[in-house]
Write a protein that holds these residues in place. Sequence first.
Motif, short mmCIF file in Angstrom:
data_model
loop_
_atom_site.label_atom_id
_atom_site.label_comp_id
_atom_site.label_asym_id
_atom_site.label_seq_id
_atom_site.Cartn_x
_atom_site.Cartn_y
_atom_site.Cartn_z
N ARG A 1 -47.52 -49.02 4.05
CA ARG A 1 -48.01 -49.99 3.07
C ARG A 1 -48.41 -49.25 1.79
O ARG A 1 -49.28 -48.40 1.80
CB ARG A 1 -49.21 -50.74 3.64
N LEU A 2 -47.74 -49.60 0.69
CA LEU A 2 -48.03 -48.98 -0.60
C LEU A 2 -49.07 -49.81 -1.34
O LEU A 2 -48.86 -51.00 -1.59
CB LEU A 2 -46.75 -48.85 -1.43
N LEU A 3 -50.17 -49.20 -1.72
CA LEU A 3 -51.24 -49.90 -2.42
C LEU A 3 -51.03 -49.85 -3.93
O LEU A 3 -50.31 -48.98 -4.43
CB LEU A 3 -52.58 -49.26 -2.06
N PRO A 4 -51.64 -50.77 -4.69
CA PRO A 4 -51.48 -50.77 -6.15
C PRO A 4 -51.91 -49.44 -6.77
O PRO A 4 -52.90 -48.83 -6.34
CB PRO A 4 -52.39 -51.91 -6.60
N ALA A 5 -51.17 -49.01 -7.78
CA ALA A 5 -51.49 -47.74 -8.44
C ALA A 5 -52.83 -47.80 -9.15
O ALA A 5 -53.54 -46.79 -9.25
CB ALA A 5 -50.39 -47.37 -9.43
N ARG A 6 -53.20 -48.97 -9.66
CA ARG A 6 -54.49 -49.13 -10.34
C ARG A 6 -55.11 -50.47 -9.92
O ARG A 6 -54.41 -51.47 -9.77
CB ARG A 6 -54.33 -49.07 -11.86
N GLU A 7 -56.41 -50.45 -9.78
CA GLU A 7 -57.13 -51.65 -9.35
C GLU A 7 -58.60 -51.48 -9.71
O GLU A 7 -59.09 -50.35 -9.82
CB GLU A 7 -56.97 -51.84 -7.83
N VAL A 8 -59.30 -52.59 -9.89
CA VAL A 8 -60.75 -52.54 -10.08
C VAL A 8 -61.38 -53.25 -8.89
O VAL A 8 -61.08 -54.43 -8.62
CB VAL A 8 -61.18 -53.21 -11.40
N ILE A 9 -62.24 -52.54 -8.15
CA ILE A 9 -62.88 -53.09 -6.96
C ILE A 9 -64.39 -53.03 -7.15
O ILE A 9 -64.96 -51.95 -7.35
CB ILE A 9 -62.49 -52.29 -5.69
N ASP A 10 -65.04 -54.18 -7.14
CA ASP A 10 -66.50 -54.26 -7.33
C ASP A 10 -66.93 -53.54 -8.61
O ASP A 10 -67.99 -52.89 -8.65
CB ASP A 10 -67.23 -53.65 -6.13
N GLY A 11 -66.12 -53.65 -9.65
CA GLY A 11 -66.44 -53.03 -10.92
C GLY A 11 -66.07 -51.56 -11.02
O GLY A 11 -66.32 -50.93 -12.05
N ILE A 12 -65.46 -51.00 -9.97
CA ILE A 12 -65.11 -49.57 -9.91
C ILE A 12 -63.62 -49.42 -10.20
O ILE A 12 -62.78 -49.90 -9.41
CB ILE A 12 -65.42 -48.97 -8.53
N PRO A 13 -63.22 -48.73 -11.28
CA PRO A 13 -61.79 -48.48 -11.52
C PRO A 13 -61.24 -47.51 -10.46
O PRO A 13 -61.83 -46.44 -10.23
CB PRO A 13 -61.78 -47.83 -12.91
N VAL A 14 -60.14 -47.89 -9.85
CA VAL A 14 -59.54 -47.09 -8.79
C VAL A 14 -58.11 -46.72 -9.19
O VAL A 14 -57.32 -47.60 -9.55
CB VAL A 14 -59.52 -47.84 -7.45
N THR A 15 -57.80 -45.43 -9.13
CA THR A 15 -56.44 -44.94 -9.37
C THR A 15 -55.91 -44.35 -8.07
O THR A 15 -56.60 -43.55 -7.42
CB THR A 15 -56.43 -43.86 -10.47
N ARG A 16 -54.71 -44.74 -7.68
CA ARG A 16 -54.13 -44.25 -6.42
C ARG A 16 -52.89 -43.42 -6.71
O ARG A 16 -52.04 -43.81 -7.53
CB ARG A 16 -53.80 -45.42 -5.50
N ILE A 17 -52.78 -42.30 -6.01
CA ILE A 17 -51.70 -41.34 -6.26
C ILE A 17 -50.91 -41.06 -4.99
O ILE A 17 -51.44 -41.19 -3.88
CB ILE A 17 -52.26 -40.03 -6.84
N PRO A 18 -49.64 -40.68 -5.12
CA PRO A 18 -48.82 -40.40 -3.93
C PRO A 18 -49.21 -39.08 -3.27
O PRO A 18 -49.83 -38.21 -3.89
CB PRO A 18 -47.40 -40.32 -4.50
#
Length: 380
Positions: free
Chosen positions: A64-81
């Motif tokens: 399962r590939l997650l979004p590269a960028r997302e904001v969760i509970d006001g926290i910017p999240v960056t996801r990398i391979p």
Amino acid sequence: MNATGFPVAAELPQGTRIVHVVRQFLPNRGGLEDVVSNLCKAQLRLGLRPSVVTLNRLFVEPDRLLPAREVIDGIPVTRIPFRGSSRYPLAPSVFAHLRDADIVHVHAIDFFFDALALGRLVHGKKLVATTHGGFFHSGDYASLKELWFRSVTRLSARAYRGLAACSAADAVRFQAIAGERVMLIENGVDIAKFAGAASPVPRRRLVSIGRFSKNKRPDRLIATMQDLASRDPDWHLDLVGVASDWTGPALRAAIAKAGMERHVSLHLGLGDDEVRRLLGQASLFVSASEFEGFGLVLIEALSAGLVPVVQPNAAFSGLASELPAVRLADFSRPEAAADAITAAFEALRVAGGLDPDVARQISHYSWDDVARRYLALYTR
């Protein structure tokens, strides 16, 4: 200066950008993920600008590939391979996501800890880290782990301005390689999340919460339930968590093999509201875990009003020395563990509930207090 001997939090400017680097984050659920999430939310309340860099796939759902960028509970999240093992995932693109950081905060001792230390002359960022038990969660490959710790980890630790040890055991271990740069900062706990959730009347119902990794020893909980159920058929255990080394099918097979289908229920991937509902049916918390980085879930159990009966690993033993409500039992001996659980229940039944002083005893684990201790570490 504050009581820790470090500069007070006010010396850190508002808006300071903290990039937290961690191998797994939300939507995955576990102790490490909860710690980073709650620390970020507390830092937002203190006027800082935390963000998270993490991997783009969950170890429990590798396809399962997650979004590269997302904001969760006001926290910017960056996801990398990444590639390689979940034990040491290789993700060199982390360097591209540190440019805006004032401080880079690495969580756990893994590829990120070593790589960011090795590349410190390239990225030029101030580094701090939280130990989270290192990589000593089981006794597997103990000699190799110790050799790596004394060589590679020691060398990497030189690049870090400060190391937060999340337990007294971690503090002792890491002081051996990093000396005075180690500061004991026990993990915070969201003590409001399950506050008062336990059954209002004592019930012969147990709950265990946590990732089903090898060190958690759910097999020993099942064996203990065999002994308890033979004494009184009212005993029941709710196993709550997410799959890991133990998968859902493997756990169900172990429950069936023990003939415990009526006495052990398995719950995978529940949300907080569903967990709270289960806690409302229980009176005791149990854990046979051989290793814990801190013991966060034990504090959550106490906040709910549950009596913990837990394996005497280093973290749980340390908490038991501070919190009289915690009971220790050797789950490698199911009969002895069943005796301890029975005794805890009888004491609870006589007392009519958990000692109300427990709420005061665990109050210093609030995340706002812990976040301020991290500010003291940062402002060094």
